[in-house]
Design a protein around this motif. Sequence first.
Motif, PDB file in Angstrom:
ATOM      1  N   LEU A  12      36.706 -42.698 -19.809  1.00  0.00           N
ATOM      2  CA  LEU A  12      37.082 -41.302 -20.051  1.00  0.00           C
ATOM      3  C   LEU A  12      37.019 -40.509 -18.752  1.00  0.00           C
ATOM      4  CD1 LEU A  12      35.085 -40.591 -23.345  1.00  0.00           C
ATOM      5  CD2 LEU A  12      37.560 -40.881 -23.140  1.00  0.00           C
ATOM      6  N   THR A  13      37.960 -39.577 -18.611  1.00  0.00           N
ATOM      7  CA  THR A  13      37.949 -38.737 -17.413  1.00  0.00           C
ATOM      8  C   THR A  13      37.925 -37.262 -17.822  1.00  0.00           C
ATOM      9  OG1 THR A  13      40.347 -38.746 -17.361  1.00  0.00           O
ATOM     10  CG2 THR A  13      39.229 -40.359 -15.946  1.00  0.00           C
ATOM     11  N   GLY A  14      37.594 -36.421 -16.850  1.00  0.00           N
ATOM     12  CA  GLY A  14      37.627 -34.971 -17.052  1.00  0.00           C
ATOM     13  C   GLY A  14      36.812 -34.517 -18.249  1.00  0.00           C
ATOM     14  N   ILE A  15      37.353 -33.509 -18.955  1.00  0.00           N
ATOM     15  CA  ILE A  15      36.633 -32.903 -20.083  1.00  0.00           C
ATOM     16  C   ILE A  15      36.408 -33.920 -21.211  1.00  0.00           C
ATOM     17  CG2 ILE A  15      36.794 -31.074 -21.860  1.00  0.00           C
ATOM     18  CD1 ILE A  15      36.328 -29.878 -19.158  1.00  0.00           C
ATOM     19  N   LEU A  34      30.991 -27.711 -13.250  1.00  0.00           N
ATOM     20  CA  LEU A  34      32.244 -28.468 -13.361  1.00  0.00           C
ATOM     21  C   LEU A  34      32.216 -29.736 -12.494  1.00  0.00           C
ATOM     22  CD1 LEU A  34      35.150 -28.220 -14.602  1.00  0.00           C
ATOM     23  CD2 LEU A  34      35.837 -27.126 -12.459  1.00  0.00           C
ATOM     24  N   ALA A  35      31.443 -29.666 -11.402  1.00  0.00           N
ATOM     25  CA  ALA A  35      31.452 -30.746 -10.408  1.00  0.00           C
ATOM     26  C   ALA A  35      31.236 -32.153 -10.985  1.00  0.00           C
ATOM     27  CB  ALA A  35      30.435 -30.445  -9.311  1.00  0.00           C
ATOM     28  N   PRO A  36      30.289 -32.364 -11.911  1.00  0.00           N
ATOM     29  CA  PRO A  36      30.062 -33.729 -12.404  1.00  0.00           C
ATOM     30  C   PRO A  36      31.245 -34.339 -13.170  1.00  0.00           C
ATOM     31  CG  PRO A  36      28.165 -32.364 -12.856  1.00  0.00           C
ATOM     32  CD  PRO A  36      29.251 -31.448 -12.409  1.00  0.00           C
ATOM     33  N   TYR A  37      32.202 -33.513 -13.578  1.00  0.00           N
ATOM     34  CA  TYR A  37      33.380 -34.054 -14.270  1.00  0.00           C
ATOM     35  C   TYR A  37      34.351 -34.720 -13.292  1.00  0.00           C
ATOM     36  CZ  TYR A  37      32.012 -31.307 -18.357  1.00  0.00           C
ATOM     37  OH  TYR A  37      31.334 -30.797 -19.432  1.00  0.00           O
ATOM     38  N   GLY A  38      34.219 -34.387 -12.000  1.00  0.00           N
ATOM     39  CA  GLY A  38      35.189 -34.890 -11.027  1.00  0.00           C
ATOM     40  C   GLY A  38      34.608 -35.912 -10.079  1.00  0.00           C
ATOM     41  N   LYS A  39      35.458 -36.345  -9.164  1.00  0.00           N
ATOM     42  CA  LYS A  39      35.024 -37.267  -8.105  1.00  0.00           C
ATOM     43  C   LYS A  39      35.226 -36.552  -6.763  1.00  0.00           C
ATOM     44  CE  LYS A  39      35.542 -41.685 -10.325  1.00  0.00           C
ATOM     45  NZ  LYS A  39      36.134 -41.396 -11.639  1.00  0.00           N
ATOM     46  N   PRO A  40      34.302 -36.744  -5.831  1.00  0.00           N
ATOM     47  CA  PRO A  40      34.393 -35.978  -4.569  1.00  0.00           C
ATOM     48  C   PRO A  40      35.473 -36.523  -3.634  1.00  0.00           C
ATOM     49  CG  PRO A  40      32.456 -37.385  -4.550  1.00  0.00           C
ATOM     50  CD  PRO A  40      33.084 -37.571  -5.893  1.00  0.00           C
ATOM     51  N   ARG A  41      36.720 -36.460  -4.075  1.00  0.00           N
ATOM     52  CA  ARG A  41      37.817 -37.055  -3.299  1.00  0.00           C
ATOM     53  C   ARG A  41      38.203 -36.214  -2.077  1.00  0.00           C
ATOM     54  NH1 ARG A  41      39.284 -41.141  -6.492  1.00  0.00           N
ATOM     55  NH2 ARG A  41      39.563 -40.852  -8.744  1.00  0.00           N
ATOM     56  N   ILE A  75      21.898 -31.665 -24.054  1.00  0.00           N
ATOM     57  CA  ILE A  75      21.450 -31.179 -22.740  1.00  0.00           C
ATOM     58  C   ILE A  75      21.691 -32.217 -21.638  1.00  0.00           C
ATOM     59  CG2 ILE A  75      19.744 -29.538 -23.618  1.00  0.00           C
ATOM     60  CD1 ILE A  75      18.550 -32.800 -22.139  1.00  0.00           C
ATOM     61  N   THR A  76      22.376 -33.307 -21.982  1.00  0.00           N
ATOM     62  CA  THR A  76      22.651 -34.336 -20.977  1.00  0.00           C
ATOM     63  C   THR A  76      24.058 -34.122 -20.441  1.00  0.00           C
ATOM     64  OG1 THR A  76      21.282 -35.828 -22.269  1.00  0.00           O
ATOM     65  CG2 THR A  76      22.604 -36.816 -20.521  1.00  0.00           C
ATOM     66  N   HIS A  77      24.147 -33.801 -19.165  1.00  0.00           N
ATOM     67  CA  HIS A  77      25.459 -33.558 -18.571  1.00  0.00           C
ATOM     68  C   HIS A  77      26.180 -34.904 -18.421  1.00  0.00           C
ATOM     69  CE1 HIS A  77      28.427 -31.041 -17.039  1.00  0.00           C
ATOM     70  NE2 HIS A  77      27.902 -30.621 -15.901  1.00  0.00           N
ATOM     71  N   VAL A  78      27.473 -34.847 -18.083  1.00  0.00           N
ATOM     72  CA  VAL A  78      28.264 -36.087 -18.063  1.00  0.00           C
ATOM     73  C   VAL A  78      27.797 -37.069 -16.992  1.00  0.00           C
ATOM     74  CG1 VAL A  78      30.316 -35.066 -19.121  1.00  0.00           C
ATOM     75  CG2 VAL A  78      30.030 -34.947 -16.649  1.00  0.00           C
ATOM     76  N   ALA A 120      33.712 -31.140  -7.351  1.00  0.00           N
ATOM     77  CA  ALA A 120      32.769 -32.206  -6.975  1.00  0.00           C
ATOM     78  C   ALA A 120      32.670 -32.311  -5.458  1.00  0.00           C
ATOM     79  CB  ALA A 120      33.233 -33.536  -7.571  1.00  0.00           C
ATOM     80  N   SER A 121      33.784 -32.109  -4.778  1.00  0.00           N
ATOM     81  CA  SER A 121      33.807 -32.276  -3.319  1.00  0.00           C
ATOM     82  C   SER A 121      33.025 -31.177  -2.619  1.00  0.00           C
ATOM     83  CB  SER A 121      35.256 -32.268  -2.816  1.00  0.00           C
ATOM     84  OG  SER A 121      36.020 -33.202  -3.536  1.00  0.00           O
ATOM     85  N   ILE A 122      33.255 -29.923  -3.005  1.00  0.00           N
ATOM     86  CA  ILE A 122      32.547 -28.828  -2.320  1.00  0.00           C
ATOM     87  C   ILE A 122      31.055 -28.867  -2.670  1.00  0.00           C
ATOM     88  CG2 ILE A 122      33.111 -27.075  -4.086  1.00  0.00           C
ATOM     89  CD1 ILE A 122      32.643 -26.555  -0.275  1.00  0.00           C
ATOM     90  N   GLN A 123      30.744 -29.334  -3.881  1.00  0.00           N
ATOM     91  CA  GLN A 123      29.336 -29.480  -4.251  1.00  0.00           C
ATOM     92  C   GLN A 123      28.663 -30.491  -3.318  1.00  0.00           C
ATOM     93  OE1 GLN A 123      27.383 -27.756  -6.263  1.00  0.00           O
ATOM     94  NE2 GLN A 123      25.633 -29.084  -5.844  1.00  0.00           N
ATOM     95  N   LYS A 124      29.367 -31.590  -3.067  1.00  0.00           N
ATOM     96  CA  LYS A 124      28.803 -32.650  -2.208  1.00  0.00           C
ATOM     97  C   LYS A 124      28.598 -32.138  -0.776  1.00  0.00           C
ATOM     98  CE  LYS A 124      28.827 -37.487  -1.886  1.00  0.00           C
ATOM     99  NZ  LYS A 124      27.870 -38.121  -2.686  1.00  0.00           N
ATOM    100  N   VAL A 125      29.595 -31.390  -0.279  1.00  0.00           N
ATOM    101  CA  VAL A 125      29.474 -30.843   1.075  1.00  0.00           C
ATOM    102  C   VAL A 125      28.299 -29.860   1.134  1.00  0.00           C
ATOM    103  CG1 VAL A 125      30.628 -29.404   2.815  1.00  0.00           C
ATOM    104  CG2 VAL A 125      31.923 -31.156   1.595  1.00  0.00           C
ATOM    105  N   THR A 126      28.166 -29.030   0.105  1.00  0.00           N
ATOM    106  CA  THR A 126      27.054 -28.067   0.050  1.00  0.00           C
ATOM    107  C   THR A 126      25.712 -28.796   0.092  1.00  0.00           C
ATOM    108  OG1 THR A 126      28.423 -26.574  -1.231  1.00  0.00           O
ATOM    109  CG2 THR A 126      26.061 -26.178  -1.337  1.00  0.00           C
TER     110      THR A 126
END
Lengths: 613, 49
Positions: free
Chosen positions: A503-506, A210-217, A519-522, A279-285
């Motif tokens: 475009l945003t989100g889904i 899900l992370a690539p759909y968002g921004k790490p705000r 197979i190409t993610h957003v 996206a944010s927790i992914q970035k922190v990880t």
Amino acid sequence: MYILGVSAFYHDSAACLIKDGGIISAAQEERFSRIKHDSHFPVKAIKYCLSQAGIRARDISNVVFYEKPFLKFERLLETYLSFAPRGFSSFKSSMPVWVTDKLFQKSRITALLHAEVDDEVDWQKKLLFSEHHLSHAASAFFPSPFDKAAILTVDGVGEWATTTCSVGSSNKLEILKEIQFPHSLGLLYSAFTHYVGFKVNSGEYKLMGLAPYGKPRYTDLIKKNLVSIMSDGSFHLNMTYFNYGVGLTMTNEKFHDLFGGPPRQPESNLTERHMNIAASIQKVTEEIVIKLAQGIRDETKESNLCLAGGVALNCVANGILLRKKVFENIWIQPAAGDAGGALGAALAVWHLRHKKKRKIHNKKRDAMAGTYLGPSYSDNTIQRELENCGAVFSKVPEEKLINQVAYHLSNGKAIGWMQGRMEFGPRALGNRSILADPRSPDMQKQLNLKVKYRESFRPFAPSILKEHLSEWFEINEDSPYMLLVADIVQGKRLVTSKATEKLTGIDKLKAPRSEVPAITHVDYSARIQTVHSHSNPKFHKLIGEFHRLTGCPLVINTSFNIRGEPIVCTAKDAFSCFMGTELDLLAIENFLLFKKNQKTSLLQNYRSKYKLD
Amino acid sequence: MDFIKEIFVFLKVRKKLWLAPIVAIMIIFGLLLIAAQGSVVAPFIYTLF
């Protein structure tokens, strides 16, 4: 000498058999019991391991459990004491289980082995216990192609440790330092998994997808309030935001207030806020994993890194680790979660307890045999099972099978592909896979909704011929276990319009982004499996034929199951899944089945059979 | 009996013998909790907290 490793009683029970340090067989119990993440003692997996080796139970020299129950109990007690009187509800629910059952694991395991495997063996004498993170570290280092390496294990929690840094050399392994409960990167990620409305222990993959759909705000908010990260990657959680130390949930009101609302209800709508949090927790990880790796490199001066533990399945973080060249070489245990603990425990006993030498046959290849360590079935068994199911099938020569499957793949058909030995670990790597054409713009949606019955945002992964890897992706390292993420090369990307970029989100899914949109993610990334002729010649031939027909050397590869179902194991499982989904074609070894030829009375409502994960 | 011996050795090796009385109390308490499920012992337990 045969050593049997066992992991059980929490999630993903598994068994693994080694002979003189070589891996003979390994499998998760869920594949046989058909219960996803089955935690029962892996009786069926043990029986499979014995039959694969053709030995009797009495031939086993040691049985090793992957962790130490007393140490875990010590951690529980000290945690309850430090939080008391808070935590009574958790204490009340866990203590009876411990006092009546888990604390007596030695006698329980012995009794189970007597009752289910062989009554005449003195199991008590043969039974040993490894430590949770030592098992992970051993599973990462001993099968790796490296003679020397730094080892990083990161997961939720074992006994006390949640993260360990070790160094391995020849047949030795030493844990240098560890981070202890409750400070856990795995549990931090799981807390967010729970908060975004996915199940802990299975939904972490969805959060990453899900992370690539968002921004790490929320990255700064997380780092300011929840977790302090030191320069060497060690970290400290602010436990006032979490409830797992004392309660039965992961997060508390303070956490919910910080992120502006209660946890998302499972299956409810995913909003942009949820995507931004992911996206944010992914970035922190990623930041923590990179710093941990840099820290252990500085300390050990090693050029090779081995990874294991549930967090090592975060292939986005692994991909960044590779690109940043923190280490010259990285090897990740394909069964990085607790199932792989069974393998590590067995190897730890062989090398560390019995002090047996380690043999590296090929410095470029690991000892996992492509992780194809599960059962395979003879043509007779498959034919009998298919006949019992009432299936209409034909048996064709291998060349014809490959030609036909490749042809139908190129015509947009979704194909069930069951060949050879089943994979050990969470990924399907071309022996229990659903395959499809990655060039089709609709395929991602079609597969998610009509075949896998899962959330539409979830991406699919490619299996690509290693020879063509760098023509398509910005990576040139082997990734045989689908544990590295890399971006598609610029030359294969499609020019996007300004409207598309907005475009945003889904909605981002609506725009095809490359020549292989399925197979190409957003964010233009893909979780890659490189396919090699030495480890899976038949799969390699199939993709080769697809390449000859289409000019495209990759296919979609997703696990052969639906949401909530363990990956198929037998021909019967494969046929049931085939008849319960909109798969068009099924290839089991050289048996070929077309959906249009099957009796309509055998079609089944498969979706309701499994609980959503 | 084996179990008591094993847990004693474990606590000794871990240099945590101070935990022994707490382990004993916890085990007794845990057993009480089991006995208390739907029984008259329940109010006794809750008054402890």
